[in-house]
Design a protein around this motif. Sequence first.
Motif, PDB file in Angstrom:
ATOM      1  N   MET A 164       5.049  -3.404  -1.245  1.00  0.00           N
ATOM      2  CA  MET A 164       4.850  -2.194  -0.796  1.00  0.00           C
ATOM      3  C   MET A 164       3.538  -1.756  -0.484  1.00  0.00           C
ATOM      4  O   MET A 164       2.518  -2.357  -0.904  1.00  0.00           O
ATOM      5  CB  MET A 164       5.359  -1.071  -2.114  1.00  0.00           C
ATOM      6  CG  MET A 164       4.800  -1.204  -3.157  1.00  0.00           C
ATOM      7  SD  MET A 164       5.275   0.172  -4.360  1.00  0.00           S
ATOM      8  CE  MET A 164       6.910  -0.639  -4.859  1.00  0.00           C
ATOM      9  N   ALA A 165       3.379  -0.766   0.588  1.00  0.00           N
ATOM     10  CA  ALA A 165       1.889  -0.681   0.941  1.00  0.00           C
ATOM     11  C   ALA A 165       1.748   0.588   1.064  1.00  0.00           C
ATOM     12  O   ALA A 165       2.495   1.705   1.299  1.00  0.00           O
ATOM     13  CB  ALA A 165       1.616  -1.260   2.108  1.00  0.00           C
ATOM     14  N   LEU A 166       0.247   1.196   1.097  1.00  0.00           N
ATOM     15  CA  LEU A 166      -0.016   2.586   0.896  1.00  0.00           C
ATOM     16  C   LEU A 166      -0.872   2.787   2.101  1.00  0.00           C
ATOM     17  O   LEU A 166      -1.912   2.214   2.397  1.00  0.00           O
ATOM     18  CB  LEU A 166      -0.773   3.140  -0.179  1.00  0.00           C
ATOM     19  CG  LEU A 166      -1.426   4.514  -0.010  1.00  0.00           C
ATOM     20  CD1 LEU A 166      -0.460   5.488   0.020  1.00  0.00           C
ATOM     21  CD2 LEU A 166      -2.347   4.577  -1.202  1.00  0.00           C
ATOM     22  N   TYR A 167      -0.262   3.798   3.191  1.00  0.00           N
ATOM     23  CA  TYR A 167      -1.116   4.171   4.321  1.00  0.00           C
ATOM     24  C   TYR A 167      -1.698   5.774   4.247  1.00  0.00           C
ATOM     25  O   TYR A 167      -0.921   6.469   3.416  1.00  0.00           O
ATOM     26  CB  TYR A 167      -0.085   4.111   5.648  1.00  0.00           C
ATOM     27  CG  TYR A 167       0.214   2.728   5.781  1.00  0.00           C
ATOM     28  CD1 TYR A 167      -0.301   1.846   6.686  1.00  0.00           C
ATOM     29  CD2 TYR A 167       1.287   2.131   5.291  1.00  0.00           C
ATOM     30  CE1 TYR A 167       0.012   0.489   7.215  1.00  0.00           C
ATOM     31  CE2 TYR A 167       1.825   0.799   5.275  1.00  0.00           C
ATOM     32  CZ  TYR A 167       1.131  -0.007   6.436  1.00  0.00           C
ATOM     33  OH  TYR A 167       1.362  -1.388   6.443  1.00  0.00           O
ATOM     34  N   PHE A 168      -2.397   6.041   4.949  1.00  0.00           N
ATOM     35  CA  PHE A 168      -2.629   7.556   5.311  1.00  0.00           C
ATOM     36  C   PHE A 168      -2.603   7.914   6.532  1.00  0.00           C
ATOM     37  O   PHE A 168      -3.214   7.063   7.517  1.00  0.00           O
ATOM     38  CB  PHE A 168      -3.903   7.837   4.836  1.00  0.00           C
ATOM     39  CG  PHE A 168      -3.992   7.868   3.235  1.00  0.00           C
ATOM     40  CD1 PHE A 168      -3.791   9.229   2.717  1.00  0.00           C
ATOM     41  CD2 PHE A 168      -4.478   7.056   2.575  1.00  0.00           C
ATOM     42  CE1 PHE A 168      -4.046   9.411   1.191  1.00  0.00           C
ATOM     43  CE2 PHE A 168      -4.624   7.017   1.123  1.00  0.00           C
ATOM     44  CZ  PHE A 168      -4.112   8.306   0.483  1.00  0.00           C
ATOM     45  N   VAL A 169      -1.867   8.968   7.234  1.00  0.00           N
ATOM     46  CA  VAL A 169      -1.801   9.499   8.396  1.00  0.00           C
ATOM     47  C   VAL A 169      -2.237  10.772   8.234  1.00  0.00           C
ATOM     48  O   VAL A 169      -1.950  11.758   7.784  1.00  0.00           O
ATOM     49  CB  VAL A 169      -0.196   9.525   8.709  1.00  0.00           C
ATOM     50  CG1 VAL A 169      -0.197  10.408  10.217  1.00  0.00           C
ATOM     51  CG2 VAL A 169       0.557   8.267   8.903  1.00  0.00           C
ATOM     52  N   ASN A 170      -3.680  10.808   8.649  1.00  0.00           N
ATOM     53  CA  ASN A 170      -4.605  11.798   8.557  1.00  0.00           C
ATOM     54  C   ASN A 170      -4.504  12.310   6.917  1.00  0.00           C
ATOM     55  O   ASN A 170      -5.040  11.509   6.113  1.00  0.00           O
ATOM     56  CB  ASN A 170      -3.998  13.074   9.093  1.00  0.00           C
ATOM     57  CG  ASN A 170      -4.345  13.035  10.707  1.00  0.00           C
ATOM     58  OD1 ASN A 170      -5.224  12.213  11.134  1.00  0.00           O
ATOM     59  ND2 ASN A 170      -3.274  13.388  11.541  1.00  0.00           N
ATOM     60  N   ASP A 171      -4.052  13.395   6.533  1.00  0.00           N
ATOM     61  CA  ASP A 171      -4.011  13.702   5.114  1.00  0.00           C
ATOM     62  C   ASP A 171      -2.660  13.807   4.366  1.00  0.00           C
ATOM     63  O   ASP A 171      -2.532  14.298   3.382  1.00  0.00           O
ATOM     64  CB  ASP A 171      -4.636  15.356   4.914  1.00  0.00           C
ATOM     65  CG  ASP A 171      -3.689  16.194   5.807  1.00  0.00           C
ATOM     66  OD1 ASP A 171      -2.832  15.686   6.461  1.00  0.00           O
ATOM     67  OD2 ASP A 171      -3.957  17.597   5.559  1.00  0.00           O
ATOM     68  N   ILE A 172      -1.928  12.662   5.074  1.00  0.00           N
ATOM     69  CA  ILE A 172      -0.585  12.524   4.285  1.00  0.00           C
ATOM     70  C   ILE A 172      -0.561  10.995   3.894  1.00  0.00           C
ATOM     71  O   ILE A 172      -0.772  10.195   4.933  1.00  0.00           O
ATOM     72  CB  ILE A 172       0.606  12.927   5.189  1.00  0.00           C
ATOM     73  CG1 ILE A 172       0.607  14.295   5.541  1.00  0.00           C
ATOM     74  CG2 ILE A 172       1.981  12.516   4.602  1.00  0.00           C
ATOM     75  CD1 ILE A 172       0.873  15.388   4.666  1.00  0.00           C
ATOM     76  N   ALA A 173      -0.243  10.940   2.779  1.00  0.00           N
ATOM     77  CA  ALA A 173      -0.098   9.506   2.058  1.00  0.00           C
ATOM     78  C   ALA A 173       1.461   9.053   2.449  1.00  0.00           C
ATOM     79  O   ALA A 173       2.288   9.686   2.109  1.00  0.00           O
ATOM     80  CB  ALA A 173      -0.353   9.374   0.665  1.00  0.00           C
ATOM     81  N   VAL A 174       1.508   7.906   2.978  1.00  0.00           N
ATOM     82  CA  VAL A 174       2.893   7.244   3.203  1.00  0.00           C
ATOM     83  C   VAL A 174       2.803   5.876   2.481  1.00  0.00           C
ATOM     84  O   VAL A 174       2.145   4.951   2.470  1.00  0.00           O
ATOM     85  CB  VAL A 174       2.867   6.967   4.822  1.00  0.00           C
ATOM     86  CG1 VAL A 174       4.472   6.536   5.074  1.00  0.00           C
ATOM     87  CG2 VAL A 174       2.748   8.062   5.398  1.00  0.00           C
TER      88      VAL A 174
END
Length: 263
Positions: free
Chosen positions: A21-31
């Motif tokens: 699993m991996a954590l990304y950020f799309v602007n101010d939203i964590a995915v």
Amino acid sequence: MSRCIQLGTHLHKPVKNFGTMALYFVNDIAVIVMDNGENRLNKKFVLEFDELLDYVESNSSCHGLITTSEGKFYGNGLDVDWLNGISAEETGDFFLKFSKLLMRLLLFPLPSLAAINGHAFAGGALFAITHDLRVQRHDKGWLCFNEVLINEQFIQFHIPLMRAKIGPGQIYTDAIILGKRYTGSEALDCGLVHAAPSMSLLLSESIQLLKSFSGKSGYPRKSLHLMKSDVYRDVVSQYQKDLSNDHIKERWCRSPNNKKAKL
């Protein structure tokens, strides 16, 4: 096919990557993107996800959390093969940790959304329903609480949790007691999910939906956590009772599908 194409929204290099699993950020939203085949629930899943939540919560500029997955499954329930290969003590410890993770997600101080990309069965469906919001692709995959069909029972605090999320009445009977399978379109029609876009728009519409609630400034975290604690007071109370009477640790030992239960 690359991750950004499958999810329909470009994701830059992850800020945290555990392999499964991996954590990304799309602007101010964590995915958080889960990528371990059927994404079955085991100790590794719980520890990795919990650590990613720590990272999300430590980011003061983050305004929301989305969880999703690659492939056919959002989540396919408990890792039964793994559970049957560990000791009773380890099993009890896992259920305690998984229950704690569910409660943390339920009361998370940021708005959360499950972007259901494929099948979500049993524990995977429970994991999805614990989020504040849900979006499910309309063309493939089922959302299904199929415990009754596989001779499993819920931990007691799951009952008020699902009642709070689904509500009483026909849908609760169909979904929880009878284990009905829902496509994205069917889940949308009965209110189990908030939107049912195509796979190519799943993540972008999820982000748009989440931001339509949180806005530019986001929610005050303490206020949101306290509101969830008040609204889900019955769930929290039953969870604490389950802890005090060891119901959570003993749950798997009573399961007819567990080899150790038959010894």
